[in-house]
Write a protein that holds these residues in place. Structure first.
Motif, PDB file in Angstrom:
ATOM      1  N   HIS A  31      -2.008   8.465   2.178  1.00 51.47           N
ATOM      2  CA  HIS A  31      -0.880   7.638   2.619  1.00 51.47           C
ATOM      3  C   HIS A  31       0.451   8.361   2.445  1.00 51.47           C
ATOM      4  CE1 HIS A  31      -3.754   4.300   2.441  1.00 51.47           C
ATOM      5  NE2 HIS A  31      -4.139   4.851   1.305  1.00 51.47           N
ATOM      6  N   ILE A  32       1.415   7.904   3.214  1.00 53.84           N
ATOM      7  CA  ILE A  32       2.824   8.210   2.984  1.00 53.84           C
ATOM      8  C   ILE A  32       3.507   6.857   2.849  1.00 53.84           C
ATOM      9  CG2 ILE A  32       4.855   9.488   3.745  1.00 53.84           C
ATOM     10  CD1 ILE A  32       3.080  10.904   5.799  1.00 53.84           C
ATOM     11  N   THR A  33       4.277   6.666   1.794  1.00 50.53           N
ATOM     12  CA  THR A  33       4.932   5.383   1.586  1.00 50.53           C
ATOM     13  C   THR A  33       6.427   5.577   1.368  1.00 50.53           C
ATOM     14  OG1 THR A  33       4.462   5.455  -0.796  1.00 50.53           O
ATOM     15  CG2 THR A  33       2.870   4.309   0.612  1.00 50.53           C
ATOM     16  N   ALA A  34       7.174   4.496   1.626  1.00 46.95           N
ATOM     17  CA  ALA A  34       8.624   4.540   1.456  1.00 46.95           C
ATOM     18  C   ALA A  34       9.109   3.219   0.886  1.00 46.95           C
ATOM     19  CB  ALA A  34       9.315   4.803   2.791  1.00 46.95           C
ATOM     20  N   ARG A  35      10.067   3.304  -0.011  1.00 47.79           N
ATOM     21  CA  ARG A  35      10.705   2.109  -0.568  1.00 47.79           C
ATOM     22  C   ARG A  35      11.586   1.471   0.508  1.00 47.79           C
ATOM     23  NH1 ARG A  35      13.322   4.345  -4.971  1.00 47.79           N
ATOM     24  NH2 ARG A  35      11.437   4.135  -6.234  1.00 47.79           N
ATOM     25  N   VAL A  36      11.524   0.140   0.618  1.00 53.44           N
ATOM     26  CA  VAL A  36      12.364  -0.570   1.591  1.00 53.44           C
ATOM     27  C   VAL A  36      13.766  -0.713   1.004  1.00 53.44           C
ATOM     28  CG1 VAL A  36      12.703  -2.685   2.923  1.00 53.44           C
ATOM     29  CG2 VAL A  36      10.381  -1.828   2.504  1.00 53.44           C
ATOM     30  N   PRO A  37      14.777  -0.162   1.640  1.00 50.54           N
ATOM     31  CA  PRO A  37      16.134  -0.239   1.090  1.00 50.54           C
ATOM     32  C   PRO A  37      16.599  -1.684   0.923  1.00 50.54           C
ATOM     33  CG  PRO A  37      16.019   1.358   2.882  1.00 50.54           C
ATOM     34  CD  PRO A  37      14.730   0.607   2.895  1.00 50.54           C
ATOM     35  N   PRO A  47      -1.123   1.116   8.155  1.00 49.07           N
ATOM     36  CA  PRO A  47      -2.237   0.166   8.280  1.00 49.07           C
ATOM     37  C   PRO A  47      -3.560   0.888   8.111  1.00 49.07           C
ATOM     38  CG  PRO A  47      -1.338   0.671  10.438  1.00 49.07           C
ATOM     39  CD  PRO A  47      -0.428   1.334   9.437  1.00 49.07           C
ATOM     40  N   TYR A  48      -4.442   0.313   7.332  1.00 51.81           N
ATOM     41  CA  TYR A  48      -5.725   0.952   7.054  1.00 51.81           C
ATOM     42  C   TYR A  48      -6.585   1.005   8.313  1.00 51.81           C
ATOM     43  CZ  TYR A  48     -10.057   2.077   4.581  1.00 51.81           C
ATOM     44  OH  TYR A  48     -11.197   2.689   4.144  1.00 51.81           O
ATOM     45  N   GLY A  49      -7.160   2.180   8.564  1.00 49.80           N
ATOM     46  CA  GLY A  49      -8.025   2.361   9.717  1.00 49.80           C
ATOM     47  C   GLY A  49      -7.355   3.053  10.885  1.00 49.80           C
ATOM     48  N   SER A  59       4.029  -0.711  13.389  1.00 49.29           N
ATOM     49  CA  SER A  59       2.688  -0.928  12.819  1.00 49.29           C
ATOM     50  C   SER A  59       2.660  -0.805  11.307  1.00 49.29           C
ATOM     51  CB  SER A  59       1.685   0.059  13.428  1.00 49.29           C
ATOM     52  OG  SER A  59       1.928   1.385  12.970  1.00 49.29           O
ATOM     53  N   LEU A  60       3.696  -0.239  10.703  1.00 43.34           N
ATOM     54  CA  LEU A  60       3.742  -0.083   9.254  1.00 43.34           C
ATOM     55  C   LEU A  60       3.747  -1.454   8.577  1.00 43.34           C
ATOM     56  CD1 LEU A  60       6.363   2.772   9.240  1.00 43.34           C
ATOM     57  CD2 LEU A  60       3.993   2.995   8.456  1.00 43.34           C
ATOM     58  N   VAL A  61       3.095  -1.531   7.424  1.00 42.67           N
ATOM     59  CA  VAL A  61       2.926  -2.794   6.718  1.00 42.67           C
ATOM     60  C   VAL A  61       3.816  -2.826   5.483  1.00 42.67           C
ATOM     61  CG1 VAL A  61       1.263  -4.364   5.652  1.00 42.67           C
ATOM     62  CG2 VAL A  61       0.521  -2.829   7.495  1.00 42.67           C
ATOM     63  N   LYS A  62       4.524  -3.946   5.297  1.00 43.58           N
ATOM     64  CA  LYS A  62       5.360  -4.108   4.106  1.00 43.58           C
ATOM     65  C   LYS A  62       4.528  -4.770   3.011  1.00 43.58           C
ATOM     66  CE  LYS A  62       9.538  -5.649   4.729  1.00 43.58           C
ATOM     67  NZ  LYS A  62      10.742  -6.541   4.821  1.00 43.58           N
ATOM     68  N   ILE A  63       4.540  -4.157   1.819  1.00 39.93           N
ATOM     69  CA  ILE A  63       3.741  -4.647   0.697  1.00 39.93           C
ATOM     70  C   ILE A  63       4.585  -4.702  -0.576  1.00 39.93           C
ATOM     71  CG2 ILE A  63       1.524  -3.837   1.607  1.00 39.93           C
ATOM     72  CD1 ILE A  63       1.797  -1.336  -0.068  1.00 39.93           C
ATOM     73  N   ASP A  64       4.019  -5.387  -1.607  1.00 37.88           N
ATOM     74  CA  ASP A  64       4.688  -5.427  -2.900  1.00 37.88           C
ATOM     75  C   ASP A  64       4.057  -4.406  -3.845  1.00 37.88           C
ATOM     76  OD1 ASP A  64       2.299  -6.534  -3.828  1.00 37.88           O
ATOM     77  OD2 ASP A  64       3.083  -8.583  -3.910  1.00 37.88           O
ATOM     78  N   SER A  73       1.883  -9.117   8.401  1.00 38.60           N
ATOM     79  CA  SER A  73       1.235  -8.155   9.290  1.00 38.60           C
ATOM     80  C   SER A  73      -0.248  -8.490   9.444  1.00 38.60           C
ATOM     81  CB  SER A  73       1.369  -6.739   8.723  1.00 38.60           C
ATOM     82  OG  SER A  73       0.567  -5.822   9.446  1.00 38.60           O
ATOM     83  N   PRO A  74      -0.794  -8.315  10.663  1.00 39.78           N
ATOM     84  CA  PRO A  74      -2.224  -8.564  10.862  1.00 39.78           C
ATOM     85  C   PRO A  74      -3.097  -7.412  10.377  1.00 39.78           C
ATOM     86  CG  PRO A  74      -1.234  -7.836  12.914  1.00 39.78           C
ATOM     87  CD  PRO A  74      -0.103  -7.984  11.928  1.00 39.78           C
ATOM     88  N   HIS A  75      -2.488  -6.301   9.966  1.00 42.38           N
ATOM     89  CA  HIS A  75      -3.237  -5.106   9.608  1.00 42.38           C
ATOM     90  C   HIS A  75      -3.603  -5.103   8.123  1.00 42.38           C
ATOM     91  CE1 HIS A  75      -2.092  -3.828  13.543  1.00 42.38           C
ATOM     92  NE2 HIS A  75      -0.814  -3.716  13.226  1.00 42.38           N
ATOM     93  N   ARG A  76      -4.738  -4.468   7.810  1.00 39.49           N
ATOM     94  CA  ARG A  76      -5.171  -4.320   6.431  1.00 39.49           C
ATOM     95  C   ARG A  76      -4.487  -3.119   5.783  1.00 39.49           C
ATOM     96  NH1 ARG A  76     -10.949  -3.272   5.471  1.00 39.49           N
ATOM     97  NH2 ARG A  76     -10.835  -1.969   7.339  1.00 39.49           N
ATOM     98  N   VAL A  77      -4.465  -3.115   4.457  1.00 41.50           N
ATOM     99  CA  VAL A  77      -4.005  -1.947   3.717  1.00 41.50           C
ATOM    100  C   VAL A  77      -5.100  -1.538   2.736  1.00 41.50           C
ATOM    101  CG1 VAL A  77      -1.570  -2.541   3.922  1.00 41.50           C
ATOM    102  CG2 VAL A  77      -2.869  -3.335   1.941  1.00 41.50           C
TER     103      VAL A  77
END
Length: 208
Positions: A31-37, A47-49, A59-64, A73-77
């Motif tokens: 993965h590559i991840t980024a903090r949401v400003p 998104p996984y897959g 398509s990027l998913v926002k997570i905690d 988001s409809p996508h899995r992580v």
């Protein structure tokens, strides 16, 4: 969506595409991840897959911090993938961007007892700037996050022994540059050690 999040999404999607171009991917894994400003405890992840060359800003998913989706988001992580990232994001203000790879050269160096060796001026970019974390199996145990943070310290890059590489950055460009040259240093090391010829290491005095 704020203008800052929109820009972060665009930059992160571009990093995925660039990584795919430079063959830094492991298909749908890593993965590559980024903090949401401006959003404490929120991050963007792929998104996984999806292949990295397929990633778009939308398509990027926002997570905690626990890898739970917060944007509908409809996508899995992949929760295992974010275990490592969350540890560093939560404890390093400077690690707004994180890339993790399983490249052939990177994993090969991670299997070497010596780790990254001082063989050339590219590897010297990481002299006293690289950390190591011992293999603990697939990263599903949230308790491992504390040990990763402790081993990482304030270094910009980390070798996960017998696993792969991690690079951080305050920006997308800084993170990508750190990973690009760490990967290049690993490629050169594998080429040099595979030659069968004696190696000339750069001594500490010259490295400093």
């Amino acid at each position: 969506m704020s203008p800052e999040e929109k820009k972060t999404r665009e930059d992160l999607a571009a990093c995925y595409r660039l990584a795919a171009k430079h063959r830094l991917t492991d298909h749908i894994y890593t993965h590559i991840t980024a903090r949401v400003p401006g959003e404490e405890g929120h991050f963007l992840i792929n998104p996984y897959g999806w292949l990295w060359e397929e990633i778009t800003a939308s398509s990027l998913v926002k997570i905690d911090t626990e890898g739970n989706k917060v944007d509908g988001s409809p996508h899995r992580v992949n929760p295992a993938g974010f275990t490592i990232h969350s540890a560093v994001h939560m404890n390093r203000h400077d690690a707004a961007w994180i890339m993790h790879t399983h490249t052939r050269a990177g994993v090969a160096v991670s299997c070497m007892e010596e780790g990254l060796m001082p063989l050339n001026q590219i590897s010297l970019q990481f002299h006293n700037r690289i950390a190591y974390h011992d293999f603990e199996g697939i990263a599903l145990d949230l308790a491992e996050r504390e040990r990763i943070v402790q081993d990482f310290g304030t270094h910009p890059v980390l070798v996960l022994r017998n696993h792969g590489l991690i690079a951080t950055g305050r920006s997308a460009a800084e993170m990508f540059s750190n990973m690009f040259y760490l990967e290049r240093a690993c490629e050169i090391q594998i080429a040099a050690t595979s030659s069968g010829r004696p190696l000339r290491l750069i001594d500490d005095a010259m490295a400093d």
